[in-house]
Design a protein around this motif. Structure first.
Motif, short mmCIF file in Angstrom:
data_model
loop_
_atom_site.label_atom_id
_atom_site.label_comp_id
_atom_site.label_asym_id
_atom_site.label_seq_id
_atom_site.Cartn_x
_atom_site.Cartn_y
_atom_site.Cartn_z
N GLU A 13 1.12 -0.86 -0.02
CA GLU A 13 0.01 -0.64 0.26
C GLU A 13 0.44 1.30 0.03
O GLU A 13 -0.11 2.27 -0.28
CB GLU A 13 -1.00 0.03 1.09
CG GLU A 13 -0.26 0.13 2.54
CD GLU A 13 0.38 -0.85 2.98
OE1 GLU A 13 0.59 -1.16 3.89
OE2 GLU A 13 -0.17 -2.20 2.72
N THR A 15 3.99 1.52 -1.05
CA THR A 15 4.86 2.25 -2.81
C THR A 15 3.80 1.76 -3.95
O THR A 15 4.06 1.82 -5.01
CB THR A 15 5.87 0.00 -3.03
OG1 THR A 15 5.28 -0.78 -2.69
CG2 THR A 15 6.77 0.53 -1.58
N SER A 16 1.98 1.19 -4.03
CA SER A 16 1.57 1.11 -5.06
C SER A 16 0.11 2.30 -5.15
O SER A 16 0.15 2.43 -6.08
CB SER A 16 0.34 -0.10 -4.93
OG SER A 16 0.46 0.24 -4.53
N GLN A 17 0.40 3.40 -3.83
CA GLN A 17 -0.35 4.24 -3.92
C GLN A 17 0.32 5.65 -4.68
O GLN A 17 1.31 5.37 -4.95
CB GLN A 17 -0.74 4.71 -2.47
CG GLN A 17 -1.63 5.51 -2.28
CD GLN A 17 -1.43 6.00 -0.80
OE1 GLN A 17 -1.75 5.55 -0.03
NE2 GLN A 17 -2.36 7.64 -0.41
N ASN A 18 -0.58 5.93 -5.48
CA ASN A 18 -0.08 7.97 -6.18
C ASN A 18 -0.66 8.57 -5.00
O ASN A 18 -1.05 8.85 -4.79
CB ASN A 18 -1.59 7.75 -7.12
CG ASN A 18 -0.34 9.12 -8.11
OD1 ASN A 18 0.15 9.16 -7.79
ND2 ASN A 18 -1.73 8.90 -9.14
N TRP A 19 0.65 9.26 -4.74
CA TRP A 19 1.12 10.02 -3.92
C TRP A 19 0.69 11.26 -4.29
O TRP A 19 0.22 12.25 -3.77
CB TRP A 19 2.39 9.96 -3.23
CG TRP A 19 2.33 8.98 -2.17
CD1 TRP A 19 2.59 7.76 -3.06
CD2 TRP A 19 2.07 8.53 -1.58
NE1 TRP A 19 2.63 6.46 -1.56
CE2 TRP A 19 1.76 7.17 -0.66
CE3 TRP A 19 1.24 9.07 -0.40
CZ2 TRP A 19 1.69 6.77 0.71
CZ3 TRP A 19 0.47 9.28 1.31
CH2 TRP A 19 0.76 7.90 1.09
N GLY A 20 0.63 11.26 -5.77
CA GLY A 20 0.79 13.38 -5.91
C GLY A 20 1.82 13.56 -6.40
O GLY A 20 2.93 13.56 -6.27
N TYR A 48 7.98 14.39 -9.40
CA TYR A 48 7.50 14.40 -8.00
C TYR A 48 7.27 15.55 -7.24
O TYR A 48 6.36 15.81 -6.86
CB TYR A 48 8.25 12.67 -7.72
CG TYR A 48 8.02 11.96 -8.14
CD1 TYR A 48 6.52 11.39 -8.30
CD2 TYR A 48 9.22 11.47 -8.75
CE1 TYR A 48 6.50 9.79 -8.68
CE2 TYR A 48 9.35 9.62 -9.47
CZ TYR A 48 8.33 9.59 -9.17
OH TYR A 48 8.18 8.27 -10.57
#
Length: 85
Positions: A13, A15-20, A48
């Motif tokens: 969760e 490493t796969s989440q798009n943090w924006g 990023y």
């Protein structure tokens, strides 16, 4: 200390989440001679971080604040727009 980093790789969760995109002005200071974390790891960071300033320090390893404290302080003062000490 390494266990802290290892634990993060086992949590999908994180490493796969798009943090924006980070929009806070950010200063990245990196030693060019860091044998543990080469400066190539900084390449692409601007994808990023919207407002990124990167300052590389030649002839400096991982512990920039210990090896080149005056230069690190100078870079931070410039970034924060503080008068010279």
């Amino acid at each position: 200390m390494l266990n802290y980093y290892r634990a993060n790789f086992w949590q999908p969760e994180l490493t796969s989440q798009n943090w924006g995109m980070l929009t806070t002005p950010t200063l990245l200071i990196w030693g060019e001679d860091d044998v543990a974390l080469g400066k190539e790891l900084t390449y692409g960071t601007e994808a990023y971080v919207a407002d990124l300033t990167v300052r590389y320090i030649p002839q400096c390893g991982h512990w920039v604040q210990q090896e080149k404290p005056d230069l690190v302080n100078q870079y931070m003062r410039e970034f924060l727009q503080l008068p010279p000490a």
